[in-house]
Every structure is written in structure tokens, then in C-alpha cells.
Design a protein around this motif. Sequence first.
Motif, PDB file in Angstrom:
ATOM      1  N   ARG A   1      73.993   4.983  16.065  1.00 27.91           N
ATOM      2  CA  ARG A   1      73.065   5.275  17.164  1.00 27.91           C
ATOM      3  C   ARG A   1      71.748   5.867  16.682  1.00 27.91           C
ATOM      4  NH1 ARG A   1      71.324   9.668  19.718  1.00 27.91           N
ATOM      5  NH2 ARG A   1      70.684   9.497  21.916  1.00 27.91           N
ATOM      6  N   ASP A   2      71.808   6.898  15.849  1.00 26.56           N
ATOM      7  CA  ASP A   2      70.576   7.555  15.407  1.00 26.56           C
ATOM      8  C   ASP A   2      69.704   6.623  14.570  1.00 26.56           C
ATOM      9  OD1 ASP A   2      70.961   9.860  16.771  1.00 26.56           O
ATOM     10  OD2 ASP A   2      71.426  11.119  15.042  1.00 26.56           O
ATOM     11  N   PHE A   3      70.346   5.734  13.793  1.00 31.53           N
ATOM     12  CA  PHE A   3      69.523   4.790  13.036  1.00 31.53           C
ATOM     13  C   PHE A   3      68.818   3.816  13.967  1.00 31.53           C
ATOM     14  CE2 PHE A   3      68.945   0.658  10.897  1.00 31.53           C
ATOM     15  CZ  PHE A   3      67.980   1.045   9.980  1.00 31.53           C
ATOM     16  N   ARG A   4      69.504   3.382  15.039  1.00 32.67           N
ATOM     17  CA  ARG A   4      68.841   2.486  15.986  1.00 32.67           C
ATOM     18  C   ARG A   4      67.593   3.134  16.575  1.00 32.67           C
ATOM     19  NH1 ARG A   4      74.079   1.635  17.996  1.00 32.67           N
ATOM     20  NH2 ARG A   4      73.567   2.765  19.920  1.00 32.67           N
ATOM     21  N   LEU A   5      67.688   4.410  16.924  1.00 33.56           N
ATOM     22  CA  LEU A   5      66.535   5.111  17.485  1.00 33.56           C
ATOM     23  C   LEU A   5      65.439   5.296  16.438  1.00 33.56           C
ATOM     24  CD1 LEU A   5      68.398   7.824  19.603  1.00 33.56           C
ATOM     25  CD2 LEU A   5      67.051   5.906  20.476  1.00 33.56           C
ATOM     26  N   LEU A   6      65.842   5.704  15.230  1.00 31.74           N
ATOM     27  CA  LEU A   6      64.872   5.873  14.158  1.00 31.74           C
ATOM     28  C   LEU A   6      64.193   4.545  13.847  1.00 31.74           C
ATOM     29  CD1 LEU A   6      63.696   7.810  11.970  1.00 31.74           C
ATOM     30  CD2 LEU A   6      65.536   7.035  10.474  1.00 31.74           C
ATOM     31  N   PHE A   7      64.981   3.487  13.820  1.00 29.25           N
ATOM     32  CA  PHE A   7      64.462   2.151  13.534  1.00 29.25           C
ATOM     33  C   PHE A   7      63.474   1.712  14.621  1.00 29.25           C
ATOM     34  CE2 PHE A   7      65.092  -2.534  13.944  1.00 29.25           C
ATOM     35  CZ  PHE A   7      64.532  -2.902  12.731  1.00 29.25           C
ATOM     36  N   ALA A   8      63.800   1.997  15.879  1.00 26.66           N
ATOM     37  CA  ALA A   8      62.895   1.635  16.969  1.00 26.66           C
ATOM     38  C   ALA A   8      61.554   2.346  16.813  1.00 26.66           C
ATOM     39  CB  ALA A   8      63.529   1.986  18.315  1.00 26.66           C
ATOM     40  N   GLY A   9      61.605   3.634  16.451  1.00 28.80           N
ATOM     41  CA  GLY A   9      60.355   4.363  16.228  1.00 28.80           C
ATOM     42  C   GLY A   9      59.561   3.800  15.066  1.00 28.80           C
ATOM     43  N   MET A  10      60.270   3.417  13.977  1.00 28.25           N
ATOM     44  CA  MET A  10      59.590   2.833  12.818  1.00 28.25           C
ATOM     45  C   MET A  10      58.934   1.511  13.174  1.00 28.25           C
ATOM     46  SD  MET A  10      61.859   3.575   9.377  1.00 28.25           S
ATOM     47  CE  MET A  10      63.415   2.965  10.009  1.00 28.25           C
ATOM     48  N   VAL A  11      59.639   0.684  13.954  1.00 25.67           N
ATOM     49  CA  VAL A  11      59.090  -0.620  14.332  1.00 25.67           C
ATOM     50  C   VAL A  11      57.798  -0.442  15.122  1.00 25.67           C
ATOM     51  CG1 VAL A  11      59.484  -2.656  15.778  1.00 25.67           C
ATOM     52  CG2 VAL A  11      61.284  -1.836  14.260  1.00 25.67           C
ATOM     53  N   LEU A  12      57.798   0.489  16.061  1.00 30.65           N
ATOM     54  CA  LEU A  12      56.596   0.729  16.861  1.00 30.65           C
ATOM     55  C   LEU A  12      55.434   1.183  15.983  1.00 30.65           C
ATOM     56  CD1 LEU A  12      58.217   2.514  19.924  1.00 30.65           C
ATOM     57  CD2 LEU A  12      56.984   0.340  19.975  1.00 30.65           C
ATOM     58  N   SER A  13      55.704   2.134  15.083  1.00 30.39           N
ATOM     59  CA  SER A  13      54.644   2.627  14.201  1.00 30.39           C
ATOM     60  C   SER A  13      54.119   1.530  13.287  1.00 30.39           C
ATOM     61  CB  SER A  13      55.150   3.808  13.361  1.00 30.39           C
ATOM     62  OG  SER A  13      55.398   4.924  14.171  1.00 30.39           O
ATOM     63  N   MET A  14      55.036   0.737  12.728  1.00 28.35           N
ATOM     64  CA  MET A  14      54.625  -0.334  11.820  1.00 28.35           C
ATOM     65  C   MET A  14      53.809  -1.398  12.546  1.00 28.35           C
ATOM     66  SD  MET A  14      57.794  -0.909   9.134  1.00 28.35           S
ATOM     67  CE  MET A  14      59.048  -1.205  10.390  1.00 28.35           C
ATOM     68  N   PHE A  15      54.165  -1.680  13.806  1.00 25.71           N
ATOM     69  CA  PHE A  15      53.393  -2.647  14.576  1.00 25.71           C
ATOM     70  C   PHE A  15      51.972  -2.144  14.800  1.00 25.71           C
ATOM     71  CE2 PHE A  15      51.802  -4.083  18.740  1.00 25.71           C
ATOM     72  CZ  PHE A  15      51.693  -5.433  18.460  1.00 25.71           C
ATOM     73  N   GLY A  16      51.846  -0.879  15.191  1.00 22.77           N
ATOM     74  CA  GLY A  16      50.513  -0.313  15.373  1.00 22.77           C
ATOM     75  C   GLY A  16      49.715  -0.301  14.084  1.00 22.77           C
ATOM     76  N   ASP A  17      50.382   0.035  12.976  1.00 22.65           N
ATOM     77  CA  ASP A  17      49.713   0.043  11.674  1.00 22.65           C
ATOM     78  C   ASP A  17      49.175  -1.337  11.325  1.00 22.65           C
ATOM     79  OD1 ASP A  17      50.460   2.659  11.489  1.00 22.65           O
ATOM     80  OD2 ASP A  17      52.073   2.337  10.045  1.00 22.65           O
ATOM     81  N   SER A  18      50.035  -2.353  11.460  1.00 22.94           N
ATOM     82  CA  SER A  18      49.653  -3.700  11.050  1.00 22.94           C
ATOM     83  C   SER A  18      48.522  -4.249  11.910  1.00 22.94           C
ATOM     84  CB  SER A  18      50.858  -4.643  11.101  1.00 22.94           C
ATOM     85  OG  SER A  18      51.354  -4.759  12.422  1.00 22.94           O
ATOM     86  N   ALA A  19      48.443  -3.797  13.159  1.00 23.18           N
ATOM     87  CA  ALA A  19      47.368  -4.253  14.043  1.00 23.18           C
ATOM     88  C   ALA A  19      46.050  -3.557  13.720  1.00 23.18           C
ATOM     89  CB  ALA A  19      47.750  -4.011  15.506  1.00 23.18           C
ATOM     90  N   LEU A  20      46.096  -2.235  13.501  1.00 22.73           N
ATOM     91  CA  LEU A  20      44.851  -1.483  13.337  1.00 22.73           C
ATOM     92  C   LEU A  20      44.240  -1.639  11.956  1.00 22.73           C
ATOM     93  CD1 LEU A  20      42.812   0.457  14.621  1.00 22.73           C
ATOM     94  CD2 LEU A  20      44.170   2.346  13.712  1.00 22.73           C
ATOM     95  N   VAL A  21      45.067  -1.645  10.909  1.00 18.88           N
ATOM     96  CA  VAL A  21      44.529  -1.647   9.550  1.00 18.88           C
ATOM     97  C   VAL A  21      43.638  -2.861   9.308  1.00 18.88           C
ATOM     98  CG1 VAL A  21      45.155  -1.866   7.122  1.00 18.88           C
ATOM     99  CG2 VAL A  21      46.331  -0.199   8.544  1.00 18.88           C
ATOM    100  N   ILE A  22      44.095  -4.041   9.704  1.00 16.67           N
ATOM    101  CA  ILE A  22      43.279  -5.232   9.500  1.00 16.67           C
ATOM    102  C   ILE A  22      42.004  -5.174  10.325  1.00 16.67           C
ATOM    103  CG2 ILE A  22      44.432  -6.553  11.308  1.00 16.67           C
ATOM    104  CD1 ILE A  22      43.165  -7.964   7.985  1.00 16.67           C
TER     105      ILE A  22
END
Length: 398
Positions: free
Chosen positions: A8-29
Motif C-alpha cells: 500500500r505505502d509503495f503505491r502511494l509513494l509511487f503515485a506521488g513520484m509519477v505526478l512529480s516526474m510528469f511535472g518535471d518532464s513537462a516543465l524542464v523542456i
Amino acid sequence: MKRALAIRDFRLLFAGMVLSMFGDSALVIVMGIWVKTITGSNAAAGLAFLVLALAAPLAPVGGYLVDRVRRRPFLIAANLVSALAVLPLLAVGKTGPVWVIYAVGLGYGISGMVMSAAMNGLLKDIVPDALLADANGTTQTVREGLRLVGPLVGAGLFTALGGGAVAILDAATFVVAAATLTRLRVREARPEPPQHQFRAEVTAGARHLLHTEPLRRVTISAAVAFLVIGFTETFIFAVVDEGLHRPPSFLGVLGSMQGVGAILGGLTAARIVRRIGEQAAVAAGLMLFAAGDVVLAFGNLGFAVAGVIVAGIGLPWALVGYYTLLQRSTPNRLMGRVSTASDVLLGVPQTISIGLGALLIGVVGYQVLIVTMAVVIAAAGAPLLRRPEPARVPVDVT
């Protein structure tokens, strides 16, 4: 992948990571595109990416800070601060000021460095050692997938609504990621107080990397490989132009094919690590990357497409093997400092190789750079295939 996501905790941590990584990949470029739009300068646009790496000298201090706090509340606060830190981009208009983009980029580099270190430590608290490869493989697969989607979303939003809209999107992903982390049930041990002089504490991560077998061997091999991997940033343009006789836009096709390979590599990385071990997985990944890139020297379209797919598979194998070994071989109280030390030991050689490749390509030609890179990477990975991984308790270097 399923076994890690069952936690359970990994699913939540993973969801947070996915959101952050998506924002990163959009803004950096978008930061590079934004600077290019304002200034018309390729050099100024490139500087927008360079400032992201300027946080490297602060990495050991950042790792020390991460090891002195509980990671979950730290990550919640860091996500919220990062959300606020990108909002100054709303003040950038059609004519600038460009320095605001650079300043946000520098802050972004610092944020990414410390949050990655804290995430490694929290991951080790949540996921058993036997499932670390699955967790890392899952994360790597999604990261590579987002590299295909995020830049397209960011660039499209920038074109339609401007850079401010991308900044708001990124800030929102940080806020939602912070909210996700508040739902974790993990119980973290109280951080240990400093026991030595500040300098000794800050450098403990690097000393652990270099004093712990087989982590030292893998780190040295990876650092040697990264000393030439940056050549790809230069020679790929020559491959497209001189070798394949295609327009520069064809680089996007090769990039997409490498992304497909990277997703395949992420999906299979955990299985490879379990079957042959972390050290051999790093070696196999480096060998695949070298083999995939060397065929680019032939100037054949079919070879080039197949080569970038193979290279794309290899890199996640190497990264998942390396970071799984790092997590498994490191006490959690050192995880922040070891993570940031590895970022420096691998990131600095890569940065050097990018500059070196730009200097050499006009002198020796792209085929020589490709072959040289492949030989060096293969030579760096070969020793890892010949030596078994001894089971040792991590050395206490603090």
C-alpha cells in the motif's frame, strides 16, 4: 512489478513520484523552449538546461540534511516549497526577464537532488530488500514513459497558453504529490544526531561508496562509462545528418525509438536483477548500450533504429541494477548522503563527456567518437562480469 505495487505505502509513494516526474518532464523542456523564444539564442536556451546541474556542488550538504530528518515530512515540505518556487515563472512575459527562468531552473536542480535522495531513503523503509529491484524497475519504466509524453504535453501547453500555464501545471503536481505522501503509514526511526565533525559527516556518503564492496567496483565502472556516454549528445546530430541523411527533426524519431527500448528495459530490469544479480545487471546493461550505439556508425537506417532500441533497453538495466545495489548495501541513516554522492560521481563525468564530445567531433569525426565510446563502456562493464558479488555487511564509515 505487481509484487511491489501490492504494498500500500509503495503505491502511494509511487503515485506521488509519477505526478512529480510528469511535472518535471513537462516543465524542464519548456524552460529551454521559453528562453529560445525570448532570446532567439541556442546558447542561451542551452544554459537553461545547464543551470539544472549547477546544484551538484551542494549535493553532499543536501544529502547530510536529508539524513538528519524524517523523510516523509521532509518530502511533503519539499514538494510544497517546490510548488511555490516555480510560481515566479508567472512573472515572465514575452520579453523576459530570462534570469527568472534561470533562477527557477537552479532551484529546480536543488529540489530534484534532495528529493531524490529522500525518496531513496523512504523507499528503503517501505519496500523489503527482496522487492527493491521490482520497485526500481517500476519507477524506471514510468520515468521513461513520461519522457515520451511529458515533453509533448509541456510543449503543446506552452504553444497554446504560454509558459505560465506549464508552471501552474507543475506546481499542481507538486501539491497533489505532497497530499499523497500525507497518507503514508510508514513509521520512520528517529534520525541519529551528528556524531563527528561536519566535514566527516558530509563526506560519509562518498566514503561509503568507495569503501564498500561490490558497490565500489560498480560505481567506478559506471563512472568510467559515464565519462563517455555524454558523447551521444553530440554525435547523434551527425548520425542523423551525415550518416542517415535525414533532417534534424528525425532526431525525434530516434528518441522515440530509444524511449520504447527504455520502457522495455524498465519492464524487464527487475527480472534480470533477480536472475543474475545487481552487479551483472549493470554489466549487461552497459554492454547492451555499447552494442546498440556502435551500429550507429554504419549509417544504415535499419541498424540505427534497432541500435537505439537496444541501447534504450540497456540503460534501465544498468540503472536499476546500480540503484538496487546501492539501496541494499547502504544503511538507511546514510542513504541521503550516499544517494547524493552517487549523483555527483556519475553526473560530473557525464557533464565532462558532453563538453569533450563537442570539442572532439570536429577533429576526429562522429564514427570515431561512437567506436571510442562503445569500447570504453564495454571495457568498464567487462570486469563486473568476471567477479562474483560477495555478501558483505556495509562498512560503517561515519
